[in-house]
Scaffold this active site. Structure first.
Site, PDB file in Angstrom:
ATOM      1  N   ARG A 334       0.789  -1.079  -0.069  1.00 38.03           N
ATOM      2  CA  ARG A 334       0.151   0.023   0.075  1.00 38.03           C
ATOM      3  C   ARG A 334       1.011   1.236   0.050  1.00 38.03           C
ATOM      4  NH1 ARG A 334      -5.036  -0.215   1.525  1.00 38.03           N
ATOM      5  NH2 ARG A 334      -4.636  -2.224   2.769  1.00 38.03           N
ATOM      6  N   CYS A 400     -25.396  -2.656 -10.665  1.00 41.33           N
ATOM      7  CA  CYS A 400     -26.819  -2.968 -10.242  1.00 41.33           C
ATOM      8  C   CYS A 400     -26.578  -3.687  -8.825  1.00 41.33           C
ATOM      9  CB  CYS A 400     -27.362  -4.043 -11.306  1.00 41.33           C
ATOM     10  SG  CYS A 400     -29.208  -3.968 -10.920  1.00 41.33           S
ATOM     11  N   GLU A 401     -26.238  -2.648  -7.843  1.00 39.23           N
ATOM     12  CA  GLU A 401     -26.095  -3.202  -6.435  1.00 39.23           C
ATOM     13  C   GLU A 401     -26.149  -1.587  -5.771  1.00 39.23           C
ATOM     14  OE1 GLU A 401     -25.159  -6.043  -4.862  1.00 39.23           O
ATOM     15  OE2 GLU A 401     -24.870  -7.320  -6.643  1.00 39.23           O
TER      16      GLU A 401
HETATM   17  C1  PLP Z   1       1.738 -11.336   3.431  1.00 41.37           C
HETATM   18  C2  PLP Z   1       1.735 -10.036   3.462  1.00 41.37           C
HETATM   19  N1  PLP Z   1       2.634  -9.234   3.022  1.00 41.37           N
HETATM   20  C3  PLP Z   1       2.585  -7.914   2.651  1.00 41.37           C
HETATM   21  C4  PLP Z   1       1.330  -7.404   2.686  1.00 41.37           C
HETATM   22  C5  PLP Z   1       1.377  -5.878   2.051  1.00 41.37           C
HETATM   23  O1  PLP Z   1       0.698  -5.125   2.830  1.00 41.37           O
HETATM   24  P1  PLP Z   1       0.793  -3.544   2.796  1.00 41.37           P
HETATM   25  O2  PLP Z   1      -0.050  -3.398   1.321  1.00 41.37           O
HETATM   26  O3  PLP Z   1      -0.302  -3.057   4.024  1.00 41.37           O
HETATM   27  O4  PLP Z   1       1.963  -2.941   2.880  1.00 41.37           O
HETATM   28  C6  PLP Z   1       0.132  -7.976   2.940  1.00 41.37           C
HETATM   29  C7  PLP Z   1      -1.236  -7.363   2.530  1.00 41.37           C
HETATM   30  O5  PLP Z   1      -2.204  -7.492   3.407  1.00 41.37           O
HETATM   31  C8  PLP Z   1       0.161  -9.571   3.125  1.00 41.37           C
HETATM   32  O6  PLP Z   1      -0.811 -10.079   3.264  1.00 41.37           O
END
Ligand code: PLP
Length: 472
Positions: A334, A400-401
């Site tokens: 993220r 359609c939700e």
């Molecule tokens: C095992 C694992 N590693 C890394 C990530 C990446 O996490 P983030 O996008 O919060 O950095 C995830 C996402 O949930 C994950 O499941």
């Protein structure tokens, strides 16, 4: 005169990058929209309104009120690309995010691994691989894409609670680090190693049982989670690994969840994991890696929340990693990609049901599902300034939700049909979670790179969809 400062966190960052008070100049960017670098796909005389100075990601021109990505007006880009609905990325922002992690890790043995599940655009993956990133993968197809993108397989990690035999065989064959998630997963990894004739390097994914204080759907490190092994059962796993000559235990892994914005949570988990490392080492295993899982959350609110930086995060675990002589693995998704991108929509119309107003756009829960799935907030704004009356709207799609929405109760100037509207912070878990629900085809993607717009994914077509039924 145009000055650059902004309403959002990104805008404020930019204000430091581009000197306030600089003039906006209009530039001619002849071959600005490209399929491949150097290859023009639309309009040869493309006018951009460009603030002088180098932008970084998304911001609103303080005096002209237009939305920009890097140096380019989103309105200009909308006029030039053929699609009305598309994802738009800033390469500068992706690279800046990656560099922030790299810088934070300086002085430590480390392996930063981009979480491909957040966004699997091949062009972006290639750019991260070229910058030296490792990758974290959750399927065999992600592994194949990572190899195609140029990631070094020995710098990738394979996660998951339901890895399939063929996926494990490919991973072992390529020398990928593999997380053991359960008793049967251990047996399957060992079987893949025997079949392949290669030793598998494995990490134990242990549940530290620390509450990440996030939405339950993105919380993964609690005792009740479907991921990882029970920490009370570690001894069983050590005995099983010892008895299996094709497995080499090289580290431990924990992933608490996503959208975490407090670094003490990572510290708490790392402290617990270090106790496990000491215990496992005392059993005679030479552990190298401490993998602390995903990275930080981001400021989806755009209200100027001050969030910890990658340096804040790494510094909370730095002493532990050094003391135990470990290589630190981190798997950000993220925070690497979300802020680089917005979903650019076109307004179809505005309606009211008497007590509620709706802006209906072409994007939807099929294109971007986080609001519908998690009730997630993603900031929304129009791409051009407007003096129209401000009202409170739900921004909804055509699916359609009733659960199909991109934002609720947003105060926005009343747009007209054809106006541009963006959903911000759409780089992570948006396109990678998009679907064809209602037979909406997944949209095109564009990247702003070196002041130009480059197509980095074609829009899917109905013909491609129909092809899966051919000959049946
Ligand atoms: C095992 C694992 N590693 C890394 C990530 C990446 O996490 P983030 O996008 O919060 O950095 C995830 C996402 O949930 C994950 O499941």
């Amino acid at each position: 005169m145009q000055t650059i400062s902004g309403r959002s966190v990104q805008s404020r960052c930019l204000a430091r990058v581009a000197a306030p008070g600089r003039k906006v100049c209009v530039v001619r960017a002849g071959a600005a929209v490209q399929d491949k670098p150097g290859e023009k796909v639309v309009g040869s005389a493309w006018q951009f309104t460009q603030p002088a100075g180098k932008g970084l990601g998304w911001y609103t021109g303080a005096e002209d009120g237009y939305l920009y990505v890097d140096q380019l007006r989103v309105e200009d880009i909308r006029r030039q690309v053929p699609e009305a609905l598309f994802y738009l990325y800033s390469k500068n922002r992706v690279m800046h995010n990656y560099e922030s992690y790299k810088k934070a890790l300086e002085g430590l043995d480390s392996l930063p691994c981009y979480a491909v599940k957040a966004n699997n655009n091949l062009i972006i993956m290639k750019q991260l691989a070229a910058a030296g990133s490792g990758a974290v993968l959750v399927s065999g197809n992600e592994l194949k894409m990572a190899i195609a993108a140029g990631f070094d397989p020995s710098r990738t990690i394979f996660n998951g609670n339901g890895k399939l035999p063929w996926e494990l065989e490919l991973a072992v064959e390529k020398g990928v680090l593999i997380n053991i998630d359960s008793e049967f997963d251990l047996q399957n990894i060992a079987a893949a190693a025997r079949k392949t004739g290669k030793k598998a390097k494995v990490l134990l994914r242990i549940n530290p049982d620390v509450d990440p204080q996030v939405h339950p759907y993105v919380s993964t490190g609690l005792a009740g989670s479907k991921f990882g092994i029970r920490n009370s059962h570690i001894k069983w796993f050590l005995d099983a690994i010892r008895a299996e000559p094709m497995l080499e235990l090289v580290g431990v892994h924990s992933h608490l969840g996503s959208t975490i914005t407090k670094v003490n949570i990572f510290r708490d988990a790392a402290v617990i994991m270090c106790e496990f490392i000491k215990m496992i080492r005392a059993e005679g295993f030479e552990l190298k890696y401490l993998n602390i899982g995903g990275g930080l959350g981001i400021d989806y609110s755009h209200e100027g929340q001050v969030l910890p930086t990658p340096t804040d995060l790494i510094d909370t675990v730095r002493d532990i990693v050094k003391e135990l002589g470990l290589t630190l693995v981190i798997e950000p998704g993220r925070s690497m990609i979300a802020t680089s991108c917005a979903l650019v929509n076109t307004v179809t119309g505005v309606k009211t049901n008497g007590n509620k107003n709706f802006i209906v756009v072409d994007g939807s829960m099929a294109t971007l599902i986080r609001p519908s799935l998690y009730g997630a907030y993603q900031h929304i704004e129009l791409t051009a300034p407007s003096t129209a009356e401000k009202q409170t709207f739900d921004v909804v799609g055509p699916i359609c939700e009733s659960g199909d929405y991109l934002g609720k109760d947003r105060v926005l100037p009343t747009p007209k049909a054809g106006d541009g509207l963006v959903v911000h912070d759409a780089g992570a878990y948006c396109m990678s979670m998009a679907s064809n629900y209602n037979l909406k085809m997944r949209p095109a993607e564009y990247l702003v790179e070196d002041g130009k717009v480059r197509k980095i994914r074609h829009e899917e077509t109905l013909e491609q969809h129909m092809a899966v039924f051919e000959g049946l």
